[in-house]
Motif scaffolding. Sequence first.
Motif, PDB file in Angstrom:
ATOM      1  N   SER A  39     -24.642   3.880  -5.381  1.00  0.00           N
ATOM      2  CA  SER A  39     -24.505   5.304  -5.114  1.00  0.00           C
ATOM      3  C   SER A  39     -24.935   5.647  -3.691  1.00  0.00           C
ATOM      4  CB  SER A  39     -25.349   6.105  -6.119  1.00  0.00           C
ATOM      5  OG  SER A  39     -25.273   7.486  -5.845  1.00  0.00           O
ATOM      6  N   GLU A  90     -18.202  11.188  -8.500  1.00  0.00           N
ATOM      7  CA  GLU A  90     -19.255  11.735  -9.361  1.00  0.00           C
ATOM      8  C   GLU A  90     -18.851  11.708 -10.826  1.00  0.00           C
ATOM      9  OE1 GLU A  90     -20.001  15.579  -7.676  1.00  0.00           O
ATOM     10  OE2 GLU A  90     -21.417  14.787  -6.186  1.00  0.00           O
ATOM     11  N   GLY A 150     -19.390   8.362 -12.112  1.00  0.00           N
ATOM     12  CA  GLY A 150     -20.781   7.934 -12.044  1.00  0.00           C
ATOM     13  C   GLY A 150     -21.074   6.963 -10.907  1.00  0.00           C
ATOM     14  N   ARG A 209     -24.193   9.368  -7.671  1.00  0.00           N
ATOM     15  CA  ARG A 209     -25.034  10.246  -8.502  1.00  0.00           C
ATOM     16  C   ARG A 209     -25.023  11.653  -7.959  1.00  0.00           C
ATOM     17  NH1 ARG A 209     -28.447   6.558 -11.170  1.00  0.00           N
ATOM     18  NH2 ARG A 209     -27.223   4.674 -11.475  1.00  0.00           N
TER      19      ARG A 209
END
Length: 299
Positions: A236, A293, A296, A299
């Motif tokens: 992320s 997002e 996933g 984040r």
Amino acid sequence: MVSDVIDRNDRFRGILDRLATKSIDDYYNPYRLFEWPDRLPEDMWWMSPELTTTYGTEWAEKLTPEQLHRLSKHESINFYSLNVHGIRELLIEVVGRIHTAGFETPSEFFHHFIGEENEHMWFFAEFCLRYGGKIYRQPAGAETAGTGADGTGADGTSAKIQSLLVFARILIFEELVDHFNSQMAEDVRLHETIRGINRIHHQDESRHIAFGRELVDLLHRDLKETASEEELAYISTYLRRYLKHSFDSLYHPQVYRDAGLENPHELRRALLDSPARAEAEQRTFRKTVRYLEKTGLVR
């Protein structure tokens, strides 16, 4: 080795078949398709003004129309230069995975992808050299996610993570470029040569983006089964940084220098710090960030 999750997915196979057929049906010879005028008019926009780095800032009000047109010329050359560099890097990564374990299923489409991207790199480089006299150097700070001989990255991350990051980076790059392509293809303020290369690139990139989203989603879902929380957080953070770096690369001090603007490095810093820059990045990556997002990945 990347898991065989890709090979087991019938939906993905169906998408690949449709995209490969579309590639064949839409095939064109770029070496014959484009007409290259000896020169393009200097007293017009070379990039949609809404896409230039000064748009929405005080500098857009300070500069004369002639200065803005000249700046748009060099920003245009920089944009196509970024395409040349980005395509070269993604080709290296995809060629390194074609017909390897875990990528058997998409390898047929990889052939279309590699051929099309090679041709894109040619016509972007041709534009830069014909009308700008050079290809701008890639700005420092680009991150790479190449895999070593042992299957791990330079930072010790696994082959699965490396492949996910590679294809996520390719997707981010393509979605950034396509945002510009789709707008400039329809912009009647631009010369038809500029509209034409953006139009044909948008046609091909729509397939590549559809492919990329499916592949990245599969790789991510497979990785989540075994990845630690630290590894997912690393992915992320990495992609957030890459999004920012990709957009920042549009702000090139040499572009401002070539356009005849004073204090190019100071100008770049001021433009990067302006509220307009944050708004432009949000517009450009709106769909991309929503996808990242939703899956996933970010984040």
